[in-house]
Design a protein around this motif. Structure first.
Motif, PDB file in Angstrom:
ATOM      1  N   ARG A 350     -21.353  16.674   6.756  1.00 13.18           N
ATOM      2  CA  ARG A 350     -21.568  16.677   8.201  1.00 13.18           C
ATOM      3  C   ARG A 350     -22.655  15.658   8.534  1.00 13.18           C
ATOM      4  N   PRO A 351     -22.619  15.102   9.729  1.00 13.37           N
ATOM      5  CA  PRO A 351     -23.665  14.139  10.089  1.00 13.37           C
ATOM      6  C   PRO A 351     -25.024  14.814  10.250  1.00 13.37           C
ATOM      7  N   TRP A 352     -26.059  14.135   9.786  1.00 14.68           N
ATOM      8  CA  TRP A 352     -27.423  14.615   9.957  1.00 14.68           C
ATOM      9  C   TRP A 352     -28.001  14.022  11.232  1.00 14.68           C
ATOM     10  N   THR A 353     -28.748  14.818  11.993  1.00 17.35           N
ATOM     11  CA  THR A 353     -29.516  14.250  13.093  1.00 17.35           C
ATOM     12  C   THR A 353     -30.841  13.730  12.545  1.00 17.35           C
ATOM     13  N   ILE A 354     -31.476  12.867  13.335  1.00 21.88           N
ATOM     14  CA  ILE A 354     -32.781  12.339  12.920  1.00 21.88           C
ATOM     15  C   ILE A 354     -33.784  13.481  12.771  1.00 21.88           C
ATOM     16  N   ARG A 355     -33.734  14.457  13.678  1.00 25.19           N
ATOM     17  CA  ARG A 355     -34.650  15.592  13.605  1.00 25.19           C
ATOM     18  C   ARG A 355     -34.465  16.369  12.299  1.00 25.19           C
ATOM     19  N   GLU A 356     -33.222  16.580  11.894  1.00 26.38           N
ATOM     20  CA  GLU A 356     -32.948  17.322  10.660  1.00 26.38           C
ATOM     21  C   GLU A 356     -33.473  16.573   9.432  1.00 26.38           C
ATOM     22  N   ILE A 357     -33.339  15.253   9.459  1.00 28.90           N
ATOM     23  CA  ILE A 357     -33.831  14.481   8.313  1.00 28.90           C
ATOM     24  C   ILE A 357     -35.355  14.504   8.267  1.00 28.90           C
ATOM     25  N   ILE A 358     -36.004  14.463   9.430  1.00 29.03           N
ATOM     26  CA  ILE A 358     -37.465  14.573   9.460  1.00 29.03           C
ATOM     27  C   ILE A 358     -37.897  15.907   8.867  1.00 29.03           C
ATOM     28  N   GLU A 359     -37.214  16.982   9.281  1.00 19.02           N
ATOM     29  CA  GLU A 359     -37.554  18.304   8.768  1.00 19.02           C
ATOM     30  C   GLU A 359     -37.291  18.391   7.269  1.00 19.02           C
ATOM     31  N   HIS A 360     -36.171  17.807   6.830  1.00 17.17           N
ATOM     32  CA  HIS A 360     -35.831  17.836   5.406  1.00 17.17           C
ATOM     33  C   HIS A 360     -36.814  17.002   4.586  1.00 17.17           C
ATOM     34  N   ASN A 361     -37.138  15.818   5.088  1.00 20.56           N
ATOM     35  CA  ASN A 361     -37.997  14.889   4.354  1.00 20.56           C
ATOM     36  C   ASN A 361     -39.483  15.182   4.515  1.00 20.56           C
ATOM     37  N   GLY A 362     -39.839  16.102   5.391  1.00 23.87           N
ATOM     38  CA  GLY A 362     -41.247  16.294   5.727  1.00 23.87           C
ATOM     39  C   GLY A 362     -42.101  16.760   4.580  1.00 23.87           C
ATOM     40  N   ILE A 363     -41.493  17.459   3.635  1.00 22.22           N
ATOM     41  CA  ILE A 363     -42.216  17.901   2.440  1.00 22.22           C
ATOM     42  C   ILE A 363     -41.475  17.357   1.218  1.00 22.22           C
ATOM     43  N   GLY A 364     -42.100  16.433   0.500  1.00 18.88           N
ATOM     44  CA  GLY A 364     -41.559  15.966  -0.768  1.00 18.88           C
ATOM     45  C   GLY A 364     -40.495  14.904  -0.705  1.00 18.88           C
ATOM     46  N   GLY A 365     -40.169  14.383   0.476  1.00 17.32           N
ATOM     47  CA  GLY A 365     -39.175  13.317   0.556  1.00 17.32           C
ATOM     48  C   GLY A 365     -37.757  13.839   0.612  1.00 17.32           C
ATOM     49  N   ARG A 366     -36.795  12.978   0.282  1.00 15.51           N
ATOM     50  CA  ARG A 366     -35.392  13.319   0.523  1.00 15.51           C
ATOM     51  C   ARG A 366     -34.777  14.212  -0.534  1.00 15.51           C
ATOM     52  N   GLY A 367     -35.471  14.472  -1.623  1.00 15.25           N
ATOM     53  CA  GLY A 367     -34.947  15.398  -2.610  1.00 15.25           C
ATOM     54  C   GLY A 367     -35.026  16.834  -2.122  1.00 15.25           C
TER      55      GLY A 367
END
Length: 466
Positions: A350-367
């Motif tokens: 599914r497409p990620w929103t920019i907000r979701e990626i910020i929340e996901h990446n906010g701790i520890g990066g994209r992993g």
């Protein structure tokens, strides 16, 4: 029998790495980043936890894509200030005996000769524990900082990197014979000139006519990390890397990258098992699941979205200030970017929103971020290894050095109890600790071997079961 899980501490010589804003947490020591005491403390924590190495990210660019300026990065400390880790690792080597010391260094901004000299020096000072994370660079600001108009295009950067590696291999592997160092005080001789030769490299990008300035170190060529996940990057990794760092956010693309790179390595005449794979991961662990969840919720209060946007814009080359946070993450490819990061989010179900990626990446990066008790964390680590064929993890953090210490004190004993984590370090160089005794230097199947003066007598690396 399950293979042993290997772990590297993932860090940067900066107040912010992959968790913007967490420097404000009362348990975090990131603001001590410019002191030797902080880094020697980190090194001792990692060695006490039997980590394989510390893996230090680096680059000479600044994140100035967001809103067209560096203001957001400077304001939030998003990987700026950023000091030179080459000057750091000898201090960590001095307070440890076994920990590997991985330094990121680009091939795009200096001659092979000077970089080869520094790595040889560090391999001597660390007694064979130095590793090089090879990067090509992706930043226009870095290129302009060294007097160039812009960064070279993506695939040609890897062509340059291939030539750079050939040049440093010639220096490390071919300039001095092992028997060249004599040290005979009776005759007053330190080295035998007949066993030392000039390197003559005349290529499209580099020219060398010189003797390597440093006598052979224990590893000669440092242990070789690489993080290329683009199509051209996978070819480069398959040819050169002994370990590949993967930054996917889920198991399926991680497994696909591992399988594809191992297959490409075989096409280059190498054993695909001669490459180790480490996935980016952050662990937040407590004595109980509830304690870990409470930590995670506490850490989330300190996430800095502006810092995350500065990092994401810099990595992808996309100015995210032009979009709403609820817009789908743009997937346009930029040549001056980490293209694999764009791919990792664009190929999701599914497409990620920019907000979701910020929340996901906010701790520890994209992993992924694993939150739980020691048992729960160990279960998930083993599942990642079993389902993706990785060998271990590059462990990021929310707070430092507490994240590393929690892992060492809570997760490591559980993994050891299960028989999937070492209880002591192997002897020898970093390469021997990773691949086994007697393998201090690259095997004859590696492209570096063809630069050896006595290449015919170099042994093959024994296949491993890992």
């Amino acid at each position: 029998m399950s293979k042993l899980i290997q772990v590297n501490g993932f860090a940067i010589f900066s107040p912010v790495h992959l968790s913007p804003g967490l420097w404000r947490h009362p348990d975090d020591r990131s603001l001590d980043f410019s002191t030797l005491d902080y880094w020697t403390d980190v090194a001792k924590i990692l060695e006490a936890g039997k980590f394989d190495s510390i893996f230090i990210a680096d680059g000479i660019g600044i994140h100035d894509v967001y809103a067209g300026t560096a203001d957001a990065a400077l304001n939030t400390g998003a990987q700026i200030p950023k000091l030179d880790p080459m000057l750091l690792v000898s201090a960590m080597a001095h307070v440890t005996e076994h920990l590997g010391l991985g330094v990121t260094a680009p091939v795009s901004y200096e001659p092979p000769f000077t970089l080869a000299r520094r790595f040889s020096t560090l391999d001597h000072l660390s007694k064979g524990r130095i590793a090089w994370n090879i990067v090509t660079g992706y930043s226009n600001t870095a290129s302009r900082a060294v007097g160039r108009d812009s960064i070279m295009a993506h695939d040609p950067r890897y062509d340059l990197a291939d030539e750079f590696l050939d040049a440093v291999y010639a220096l490390w592997e071919g300039s001095w014979d092992d028997e060249a160092v004599v040290v005979d005080p009776i005759r007053g001789v330190i080295a035998d000139p007949s066993r030392i030769r000039k390197v003559h490299h005349h290529g499209a990008h580099f020219k060398i006519d010189a003797i390597h300035l440093v006598h052979p170190s224990l590893q000669r060529t440092p242990f070789l990390f690489q993080a290329g996940a683009s199509n051209r990057g996978k070819d480069f990794a398959a040819r050169h890397a002994e370990a590949v760092f993967l930054g996917e956010h889920s198991k399926a693309p991680t497994a696909a990258n591992v399988a594809e790179t191992r297959a490409r390595a075989r096409a280059f005449g190498r054993d695909g098992r001669d490459i180790r794979f480490y996935a980016l991961l952050t662990v937040i662990v407590g004595e109980t699941h509830a304690e870990a969840e409470a930590k995670y919720r506490d850490y989330q209060r300190y996430i800095d979205p502006k810092g995350s946007l500065a990092l994401l814009s810099g990595w992808t080359g996309i100015d995210l200030s032009r979009y709403s946070l609820d817009d789908p993450f743009p997937t346009v490819k930029k040549d001056n970017a980490v293209t694999s990061m764009i791919d990792s989010f664009s190929r999701s179900e599914r497409p990620w929103t920019i907000r979701e990626i910020i929340e996901h990446n906010g701790i520890g990066g994209r992993g992924p971020v694993i939150v739980g008790s020691p048992t729960e964390v160990a279960d998930q680590l083993q599942a990642w290894v079993a389902e993706t064929d990785i060998d271990g993890f590059n462990l990021s953090y929310a707070v430092t050095p507490g994240g590393y210490q929690d892992f060492a004190e809570l997760v490591v004993p559980e993994l050891q109890r299960r028989g999937v984590y070492k209880t002591g370090y192997a002897k020898g160089t970093l390469r021997e600790k990773i691949f086994g005794p007697g393998q201090a230097r690259l095997p004859s199947s590696h492209p570096a071997a063809r630069f050896r003066h006595h290449a015919a007598v170099e042994p093959q690396r024994e296949p491993t079961s890992a």
